[in-house]
Design an enzyme around this catalytic site. Structure first.
Site: not given
Lengths: 678, 678
Positions: A269, A342, A370
């Site tokens: 990333e 993820d 998240e």
């Protein structure tokens, strides 16, 4: 007049004292009276700080018989665990290391808080993992990436001069559940953390945490040599770079002799890494490992890598790391997210577990929610953690669970470890949602003993945090135990994944798309809805990600008929009309699952409201309010996903289901202002 | 290229033709083929326009046997009604007035659309009221007070030169259900409407409406003489003023020979009136009545008066008008809102009905849903209208229903009348919500025949407007029939009233308060929630409004034990713990009622969605979308009211009820932008 002022001041203090803001976490033992204390002795044979702390905790809170604390260096098999035994004279805690006595003391206090029988005790506790670690994704500016409980606990500007009392409270809470390692800063790391100015701040924290047996680790930026000290590059084969790291590590250990090591997100990333110079992950990790080895330091090297190539994102960690198996130093551990994409509400385990036979691997869980409603949704994560840990990889035949692969049972390792991305911030109650404390607690307890059941952990936590009344415990354990499945139902049932709103990952955005954006950041990449069906074909006819799993999983996952239905759309693009085991079509089942999620949250509300008399008013109201948000969000998720997918299925939502109350076009317009989240 | 343009144009036309935008209302008969038309004759004996229109409608749409239309002036007992009879040669419609033939023609066409047996017909229809009237609260600037279907139909700027085709469509729709009077402008009237410039515009509309048997009326501003022509005042005892009105009336009748008369809101909510000069309502009304009498014109004088005094608002109309009983001219009718406060979801009937023994009274209903969710909520109003009409006033003993008091049965009158505040605007579908058309329809049908059942009207309307399939009709009739009670449940059950948000009256605001505002515009004035209980004490221990009702109602309403439970909080301040007939406490029952309302709307959604195959896609989607809003609003109402009243009851919402999903403090912050409503 004076009298009145005094009176007001008194009232205020008493209000503050009785305010139930959740700051005490699960540590709610009452200080014992002098009378009770006089009846028993806490005996120690050491002047060490840690043993003194164990004694002090018992002196203050232990209301039982006398306790003797003994360190016996020969008890190596206990690792940092302990035994507790009872005799006529009282109790004895034995440990091979001093910290074991502190853990033993907290164990006793927990039993006392739980109201357990303390007459005959014969306990032996040996932790399953050597390193039981929190990862804080805290930035140096005080923000937290994926943090939903306020700003960072670490006040970098005030450190090292001002020491918040919360640092020790944090350490005590961790020690009470066996957590012994903490990575202070975000994996998307600022190079500045290694600057000498910051290292003295880190030292100040390490000095506090050490008393509680907690080692400090740091996330590092792979380009630190170049950025901090102007080296030509940060190429791991560059001798100057190697020297730089050795020197930096020496500087750290001079300040912090028990420093734990580095956590590294490299070539992922946008983060820099060894591949920037044509080197491999192994080259990069080994350079750091070599610098740390003289001090017994560790490198946690993350396997969370993927590029916007044509290859299925779920396959990429495996493809990048498998060729490197055997090339890593023994003090490198590959830190692998539990699932291959993820931290989704549900994923299969990452196929790297078990596949790397000559490389240490560890699980990275996400405690911070998240992808599970932030600190607004009550989602108890022990069942999610256990689902991964108990997953059979079949790497060494049946029974090769992820837990056994990573805890040293099947793959002896220099050190075993497990990590959880922390959900802790400066909020009064630490975690935003009072029930998010349970996830911190559960991670610690499972890191110590992965055989504990989710129910048992929930019960322990509820008894300590709220009350041991059965009328409260029974329904609340049930709520906690079903809460993760409820979230899966109203967010992404049947193996759906990553259809979150862009960037903030709070609400639904299955229609999400960005001009020129990376496909693997777009919901359509994952759900593949079209007139034929829904889901990601990872079978042999598709990306063949199933081939990364050991037999018989490759076959089980790869076949629409044998694939577990809760992972169906993860592994297959499934026709809308596909018959599920219960006779529903896939479309119908999708609808029923979303609706079930909504109804489950409605039920949670009923249960919680009905327990009002068992809970202090402050926490009652706070949780009630969060459950209302969760109920609204569940309806939002259901309506958004069903109305959107219906544009492809072209079929009615079964008529016995509660109807949508939103318009798809209105939902598409929702843009949350999530700037306060990272 | 040309071909393509033509093709596109063709597609567009065909789309427009098939678009089901609801503009056809319930008038959906198909034009008959030339072949069918050739098989039967429509015979008339008059050259009048109205009879010609009746013939034309039958020529175009009647697919049955031959029909002869006969006017027989001797048939006075039919009033403007008709008979329809069948013989071997075909059907005959007879009427005493020409307009009766048009009504008869529409009756035939309705039977045809309903699929009724047309072989043997013997019908006699005599309307219950002489004047069946819509009140448009339309302002001259095109806005509509309490209008929720777009701007006004009347294009004052374009009139008289440009005539919208919708004027005739509007008149035809009204004629098809027997409506024969329309007040074009808002009761909060601009004096300008009487200006000669405007009267020629009014004449243009009247000329169109006349063909359909509809007379035009106007709302007047009592200060018109002073404002329009600078008279010293508008005192009804002022001869100049009297002359001014006579002259104005003459001017009107010169332009519009069949002009109906005036509707007057005077000395109410800031409007001018005779009291400004120390005169009475009777003085004012009689002055106008004297001017109109030579032309057989009527004065509808509204009883909707209340001042911010200490006296219970619900009592004030009675207190002001009762002393004037017997003082009004015979061409004055007191126009009385169905309930004593203001078009609430449920009110008892206004006690003026029956009490004024020497004065004509008429009911004013509100068809537009000011207090019933605007054009967003499906609320079928026939049951509300019927509830008032069938209410027994006991004025002349048992059986003295409001209907019989006002239709001439018990109180012979110069003219009987009934009014409904229109819900019509320039929206394609006329009324905003497709199902709001049913309320226009139901008002017309009940104005003609108040003995019709609500079910019957719903069935008629559904068959004509949608389909006559039984699978559709049965559930939809049930939905319509329960819809008003559902709205009462989720808005204001048990007799609660006027706890609407300030001014716009859409959402809930039981906490509403304005510094220095009139108490009788504040929700707390009406609900009186406190720690003891809830409701307005109108019993003998309170405002004694019950004393305005005839025995035995005064006693029934006045006693907590005999008062109907659906009006309990209207007449009493009731302890939270009061036992209801079903054993619930009042607080519990309040909770269950609000919840029932929510669940009813959820059920409406299920039913409607399940009928998708029976409805064109355009209207299906539009109604589905409105039901979603209604469901959201029902939850909003329930949460707002229960959470607010709970701050007084201090009791839990029964735990088997779906829990609130909002926070009271958040709901208090909601401020709707209702500027497009008036």
């Amino acid at each position: 007049m004076n009298k009145m002022v005094i009176c007001c001041a008194f009232l205020m203090v008493s209000f503050l004292v009785s305010a139930e803001d959740g700051s005490k976490l699960w540590l709610r033992g009452k200080a014992v009276s002098a009378e009770v204390a006089a009846k028993r002795q806490i005996v120690i044979h050491s002047e060490s700080i840690v043993v003194g702390l164990a004694s002090k905790e018992l002196e203050q809170y232990w209301a039982g018989s006398s306790v003797e604390l003994i360190v016996d260096k020969k008890l190596k098999k206990l690792k940092d665990g302990y035994t507790i035994s009872s005799s006529g004279r009282g109790l004895t805690i034995c440990a091979g290391e001093e910290i074991g006595l502190l853990y033993g003391a907290y164990h006793l206090l927990r039993l006392q808080q739980e109201g357990k029988d303390l007459q005959r005790i014969a306990i032996e506790e040996i932790p399953d993992y050597d390193v039981r670690m929190l990862n804080h994704w805290d930035n140096l500016d005080g923000s937290i990436e994926r943090g939903y409980a306020g700003q960072s606990l670490w006040k970098w500007e005030d450190l090292p001069r001002t020491i918040s009392p919360r640092y020790a409270q944090y350490a005590r809470a961790n020690a009470s559940i066996g957590i012994n390692a903490t990575v202070l800063n975000n994996v998307n790391a600022s190079p500045q953390i290694l600057h000498s100015d910051y290292l003295v701040k880190v030292k100040a924290l390490a000095d506090i945490f050490r008393k509680y047996g907690i080692r400090v680790y740091l996330s590092i930026n792979f380009s630190s040599p170049k950025i901090l000290d102007g080296l030509e590059n940060s190429d791991p084969s560059n001798k100057e770079v190697q020297r730089w790291w050795k020197s930096k590590v020496k500087e750290i250990y001079t300040l912090i002799p028990d420093f734990g090591g580095f956590l590294v997100k490299a070539n992922s990333e946008g983060q820099p890494g060894p591949q920037d110079y044509g080197r491999t992950h192994a080259d990069g990790a080994n350079m750091l490992a070599d610098a740390l080895k003289p001090y017994n330091g560790l490198v946690m090297w993350r396997a969370f890598v993927y590029s916007p190539t044509k290859e299925d994102r779920a396959k990429q960690a495996y493809l990048e790391f498998m060729p490197l198996d055997g090339q890593f130093r023994d003090n490198v551990i590959i830190q692998i997210k539990n699932g291959p994409v993820d931290f989704q509400p549900r994923e299969p385990f990452t196929p790297l577990f078990g596949a790397m036979r000559q490389t240490a691997g560890m699980v990275e869980f996400q405690i911070t929610q998240e992808y599970l409603g932030f600190s607004n949704h009550l989602v108890y994560l022990a069942p999610l953690f256990k689902e991964t840990l108990d997953s059979d990889t079949y790497a060494d035949g049946s029974g090769s669970t992820v837990a056994k692969i990573t805890d040293g049972t099947l793959r002896p390792a220099y050190k075993t470890a497990i990590a959880g991305v922390a959900n802790i911030g400066e909020d009064e109650n630490w975690t935003g949602h009072h029930f998010a404390q349970a996830n911190w607690y559960a991670f610690g307890r499972l890191a110590w003993n992965h055989a504990l059941s989710s129910e048992q952990i929930a019960e322990e936590w509820l008894k300590q945090t709220f009350t041991d009344e059965q009328q409260f415990l029974k329904p609340m354990i049930h709520m906690m135990m079903t809460s993760r499945e409820a979230a899966v139902n109203y967010m992404m049932p049947l193996g759906l994944h990553h259809i979150f709103a862009f960037d903030h990952h709070y609400g639904p955005e299955p229609w999400g798309d960005r001009q020129g954006g990376r496909p693997d950041w777009m919901p359509w990449y994952y759900h593949n809805a079209n007139s034929a069906g829904l889901g990601f074909d990872r079978s042999a006819t598709g990306s063949n990600a199933v081939s990364q799993y050991f037999p018989p999983l490759d076959r089980i996952y790869g076949d629409l008929e044998t694939c577990p239905e809760n992972l169906l759309l993860w592994f297959h693009q499934v026709p809308w009309s596909h018959k599920m085991k219960n006779g529903h079509t896939m479309w119908e089942e999708l609808c029923y699952k979303y609706d079930e999620g909504v109804q489950q949250v409605r039920q949670f509300q009923k249960v919680w409201d009905g327990l009002e008399s068992h809970v202090d008013s402050q926490r009652f109201a706070a949780v009630q309010s969060k459950l209302r948000i969760q109920a609204q969000d569940a309806i939002w998720w259901k309506d958004a996903c069903l109305l959107y997918f219906q544009t492809f299925s072209k079929q009615p939502i079964p008529y016995d289901i509660e109807r949508p109350i939103h318009e798809l076009e209105d939902l598409k317009k929702i843009k949350l202002n999530m700037s306060y989240h990272n």
